[in-house]
Write a protein that holds these residues in place. Structure first.
Motif, PDB file in Angstrom:
ATOM      1  N   ALA A 175      23.420   0.917 -12.528  1.00 27.32           N
ATOM      2  CA  ALA A 175      22.349   1.646 -13.366  1.00 27.32           C
ATOM      3  C   ALA A 175      22.425   1.641 -14.659  1.00 27.32           C
ATOM      4  N   ASN A 176      21.294   1.758 -15.470  1.00 24.69           N
ATOM      5  CA  ASN A 176      20.124   1.116 -16.062  1.00 24.69           C
ATOM      6  C   ASN A 176      20.222  -0.471 -15.222  1.00 24.69           C
ATOM      7  N   GLU A 177      18.839  -0.076 -14.785  1.00 21.08           N
ATOM      8  CA  GLU A 177      18.929  -1.236 -13.966  1.00 21.08           C
ATOM      9  C   GLU A 177      16.889  -0.692 -14.097  1.00 21.08           C
ATOM     10  N   HIS A 178      16.279  -2.184 -13.926  1.00 21.97           N
ATOM     11  CA  HIS A 178      14.894  -2.653 -14.788  1.00 21.97           C
ATOM     12  C   HIS A 178      14.286  -1.990 -12.694  1.00 21.97           C
ATOM     13  N   LEU A 179      13.290  -0.994 -13.346  1.00 19.29           N
ATOM     14  CA  LEU A 179      12.275  -0.435 -12.287  1.00 19.29           C
ATOM     15  C   LEU A 179      10.397  -0.666 -12.899  1.00 19.29           C
ATOM     16  N   ASP A 180       9.908  -1.125 -11.796  1.00 16.92           N
ATOM     17  CA  ASP A 180       8.677  -2.180 -13.095  1.00 16.92           C
ATOM     18  C   ASP A 180       7.612  -0.170 -12.000  1.00 16.92           C
ATOM     19  N   GLY A 181       6.696   0.313 -13.218  1.00 18.60           N
ATOM     20  CA  GLY A 181       6.705   0.841 -13.302  1.00 18.60           C
ATOM     21  C   GLY A 181       7.097   2.880 -13.475  1.00 18.60           C
ATOM     22  N   ALA A 182       8.374   3.095 -14.086  1.00 17.17           N
ATOM     23  CA  ALA A 182       8.869   3.837 -14.069  1.00 17.17           C
ATOM     24  C   ALA A 182       8.909   4.186 -15.825  1.00 17.17           C
ATOM     25  N   TYR A 183       7.362   4.086 -16.586  1.00 17.75           N
ATOM     26  CA  TYR A 183       6.536   4.558 -17.731  1.00 17.75           C
ATOM     27  C   TYR A 183       7.816   5.565 -18.516  1.00 17.75           C
ATOM     28  N   PHE A 184       8.168   6.658 -17.734  1.00 15.23           N
ATOM     29  CA  PHE A 184       8.544   7.434 -18.212  1.00 15.23           C
ATOM     30  C   PHE A 184       9.993   7.722 -18.760  1.00 15.23           C
ATOM     31  N   ALA A 185      10.484   6.470 -18.073  1.00 13.00           N
ATOM     32  CA  ALA A 185      11.675   6.933 -18.152  1.00 13.00           C
ATOM     33  C   ALA A 185      12.552   7.076 -19.662  1.00 13.00           C
ATOM     34  N   PRO A 186      13.498   7.934 -20.309  1.00 14.29           N
ATOM     35  CA  PRO A 186      13.965   7.561 -21.969  1.00 14.29           C
ATOM     36  C   PRO A 186      13.981   5.869 -21.833  1.00 14.29           C
ATOM     37  N   GLN A 187      14.489   5.340 -20.791  1.00 15.22           N
ATOM     38  CA  GLN A 187      14.938   3.478 -21.807  1.00 15.22           C
ATOM     39  C   GLN A 187      13.740   2.811 -21.297  1.00 15.22           C
ATOM     40  N   TYR A 188      13.042   3.428 -20.973  1.00 12.99           N
ATOM     41  CA  TYR A 188      10.955   2.528 -20.528  1.00 12.99           C
ATOM     42  C   TYR A 188      11.742   1.936 -19.372  1.00 12.99           C
ATOM     43  N   ALA A 285      -4.134  -9.767  -3.041  1.00 14.85           N
ATOM     44  CA  ALA A 285      -2.494  -8.711  -2.900  1.00 14.85           C
ATOM     45  C   ALA A 285      -3.380  -6.793  -2.922  1.00 14.85           C
ATOM     46  N   TYR A 286      -2.668  -5.668  -3.121  1.00 16.44           N
ATOM     47  CA  TYR A 286      -2.722  -4.508  -3.080  1.00 16.44           C
ATOM     48  C   TYR A 286      -1.557  -4.168  -3.053  1.00 16.44           C
ATOM     49  N   GLN A 287      -1.229  -2.625  -3.724  1.00 19.29           N
ATOM     50  CA  GLN A 287       0.111  -2.489  -3.410  1.00 19.29           C
ATOM     51  C   GLN A 287      -0.152  -1.095  -4.349  1.00 19.29           C
ATOM     52  N   VAL A 288       0.912  -0.107  -4.018  1.00 22.43           N
ATOM     53  CA  VAL A 288       0.972   1.542  -4.664  1.00 22.43           C
ATOM     54  C   VAL A 288       2.387   1.504  -4.758  1.00 22.43           C
ATOM     55  N   ARG A 289       3.317   2.108  -5.754  1.00 24.91           N
ATOM     56  CA  ARG A 289       4.298   2.163  -6.111  1.00 24.91           C
ATOM     57  C   ARG A 289       4.233   3.987  -6.344  1.00 24.91           C
ATOM     58  N   SER A 290       4.612   5.116  -5.423  1.00 28.18           N
ATOM     59  CA  SER A 290       4.674   6.500  -5.264  1.00 28.18           C
ATOM     60  C   SER A 290       5.777   6.963  -6.277  1.00 28.18           C
ATOM     61  N   PHE A 291       6.067   7.779  -7.553  1.00 24.47           N
ATOM     62  CA  PHE A 291       6.931   8.099  -7.806  1.00 24.47           C
ATOM     63  C   PHE A 291       7.695   9.946  -7.682  1.00 24.47           C
ATOM     64  N   ASP A 292       7.859  10.055  -7.353  1.00 26.86           N
ATOM     65  CA  ASP A 292       8.386  12.008  -7.335  1.00 26.86           C
ATOM     66  C   ASP A 292       9.487  11.919  -8.091  1.00 26.86           C
ATOM     67  N   GLN A 336      -4.288  -2.510 -12.756  1.00 28.83           N
ATOM     68  CA  GLN A 336      -3.272  -1.559 -12.417  1.00 28.83           C
ATOM     69  C   GLN A 336      -3.872   0.074 -12.760  1.00 28.83           C
ATOM     70  N   THR A 337      -3.267   0.795 -12.197  1.00 25.47           N
ATOM     71  CA  THR A 337      -4.123   2.066 -12.141  1.00 25.47           C
ATOM     72  C   THR A 337      -2.990   3.367 -12.046  1.00 25.47           C
ATOM     73  N   ILE A 338      -2.640   3.752 -13.299  1.00 23.91           N
ATOM     74  CA  ILE A 338      -1.694   5.148 -13.425  1.00 23.91           C
ATOM     75  C   ILE A 338      -2.461   6.317 -12.798  1.00 23.91           C
ATOM     76  N   GLU A 339      -1.992   6.666 -12.055  1.00 20.32           N
ATOM     77  CA  GLU A 339      -2.568   7.473 -10.898  1.00 20.32           C
ATOM     78  C   GLU A 339      -1.997   9.525 -11.149  1.00 20.32           C
ATOM     79  N   PHE A 340      -2.181  10.611 -11.475  1.00 18.76           N
ATOM     80  CA  PHE A 340      -1.691  11.560 -12.094  1.00 18.76           C
ATOM     81  C   PHE A 340      -1.608  12.749 -10.915  1.00 18.76           C
ATOM     82  N   ASP A 341      -1.138  13.084  -9.631  1.00 17.67           N
ATOM     83  CA  ASP A 341      -1.092  14.272  -9.340  1.00 17.67           C
ATOM     84  C   ASP A 341      -1.825  15.271  -9.822  1.00 17.67           C
ATOM     85  N   THR A 391       1.887   4.767 -21.200  1.00 11.90           N
ATOM     86  CA  THR A 391       3.121   4.151 -20.784  1.00 11.90           C
ATOM     87  C   THR A 391       3.764   3.830 -21.913  1.00 11.90           C
ATOM     88  N   GLY A 392       3.699   4.319 -23.222  1.00  8.67           N
ATOM     89  CA  GLY A 392       4.382   4.871 -23.644  1.00  8.67           C
ATOM     90  C   GLY A 392       4.459   4.319 -24.859  1.00  8.67           C
TER      91      GLY A 392
END
Length: 412
Positions: A175-188, A285-292, A336-341, A391-392
């Motif tokens: 619980a309460n773990e940091h996760l890069d990119g989870a910008y919209f979580a209530p605890q940022y 480096a190139y990376q993509v992290r996707s959130f459902d 960094q790019t935030i892309e909304f579906d 991002t907040g």
């Protein structure tokens, strides 16, 4: 407990003063059992807007201390452990709350040519795939997701040989773990995770002209822990992973809308040529992290659900040169790019250029100057695209600001 840690730190520092090196100092070594200590103390001046807690210019002084332990268990098998703490205001605490926070903690088994297994708190396998461009003091990693994700309850297997490195990791529920990119979580970016697994593979060649050439790939997948249940309307209860909005429709009725993080995955590729120890170095480096995400809409007594997602993608390129006298000059390009579906008009970018001049005066002492320049970050405050706001609105990254820092560090 604090007194015990303080006594341990004082003993370690006393031992380090006997024979200090650039890496861990071995303070005990007998019959294969060894203990090494390492650490640093640094002071850094940061300009205003250099991070969320530096709206004004400030000097931060922090420290790290670690213990590296190893002992034979049986023929061909060693047991090893590592414990590293962040101290003072380097962990974001004020002077009244300073102390030790665990940065890395693990215990493991070394099977020699058959690889290693370690268990504890550390980054997952994906970190290896994004590592080649992560060499800055504070101004880098704009395009990376995962560089700050140190997981507790993680187990990893690593094998190396013939220039190949392979990693497999699995992280259990926390619980309460940091996760890069989870910008919209209530605890940022602090969320409740169920599990995640990751794999990474890389190859490093022998020296080609001025250094080795390396290639790396990695993949990560995880699920969020959404066991808090649902309310009478069928909406997920508030948690680190979900949030609810209430509004009044045109007919005067009350409507509810809830959003909940469901799962995420990431892939990454990178390459490098050279070494940061001396001579030229280039990396990309190139990376993509996707959130459902799951959406819940409760209108006029009717509950409907939907799914959506967004991607946090990043591209980084860096070049550096380290001279024989220990001076390193480096620069790069990071995006960094935030892309909304399904909503390309809402996509936002952060684009920065880091510049670093670091002089390793001797194995124990470094000084540096670093800046991060805005190179096109979306910052339209008049209702348009704004990376910091997306991002907040109450915690900003300040990527649209030009910032700088000066630092001095003692390593032991």
């Amino acid at each position: 407990m604090k007194k015990s840690l303080l006594a341990l730190a004082v003993s370690a520092l006393a031992a380090a003063s006997i024979a200090s090196t650039a890496s861990a100092t071995t303070v005990y070594d007998k019959d294969g059992t060894s203990m090494g200590i390492y650490g640093r103390v640094q002071s850094v001046f940061y300009s205003e807007n250099h991070g969320t807690d530096k709206e004004n210019g400030s000097i931060d002084t922090s420290a790290r201390m670690g213990f590296d332990l190893r002992t034979p268990l049986t023929s061909g098998i060693d047991v090893f452990a590592l414990a590293e703490w962040e101290a003072a205001n380097g962990n974001g605490k004020n002077d009244e709350a300073d102390g030790f926070d665990a940065r890395y903690l693990w215990v493991g088994f070394d099977f020699g040519q058959f690889g290693q297994v370690k268990i504890g708190k550390f980054e997952e396998a994906i970190k290896y795939a994004i590592g080649p461009t992560d060499h800055w003091e504070d101004a880098g990693c704009t395009g990376l997701a995962g560089n700050d994700d140190r997981r507790e309850s993680t187990i990893m297997y690593q094998w190396s040989g013939y220039g190949v490195d392979a990693y497999i990791s699995y992280a259990m529920a926390r619980a309460n773990e940091h996760l890069d990119g989870a910008y919209f979580a209530p605890q940022y970016e602090n969320v409740d995770l169920d599990y995640s697994w990751s794999v990474a593979l890389g190859y490093t060649s022998p020296d080609v002209l001025f250094g080795p050439i390396g290639f790396r790939v990695g993949y990560l997948a995880g699920e969020f822990d959404n066991d808090n249940g649902y309310d009478a309307n069928g909406l997920p209860k508030a948690s680190n992973n979900s949030w609810t909005e209430t509004y009044t429709n045109q007919q005067g009725g009350t409507e509810y809308y809830a959003t909940q993080y469901d799962s995420y995955d990431q892939w990454a590729v990178s390459a490098f040529w050279g070494s940061l120890a001396q001579g030229p170095y280039m990396a990309a480096a190139y990376q993509v992290r996707s959130f459902d995400l799951n959406g819940y809409d409760y209108v006029n007594g009717v509950l409907t659900t939907s799914t959506g997602d967004y991607d946090v993608s990043g591209l980084e390129f860096t070049v550096a040169y380290t001279f024989q006298n220990g001076l390193r000059l480096a620069t790069g390009y990071e995006m960094q790019t935030i892309e909304f579906d399904g909503d390309e008009d809402s996509d936002v970018d952060a684009v920065t250029v880091p510049i670093l001049a670091l002089w390793k005066v001797n194995p124990n002492f470094d000084v540096w100057a670093e800046c991060r320049l805005d190179a096109g970050t979306d910052d339209d405050d008049n209702g348009g695209k704004n990376f910091d706001y997306v991002t907040g609105p109450n915690r900003t990254t300040y990527y649209s600001e030009n910032v700088f820092s000066f630092g001095a560090r003692y390593n032991f």
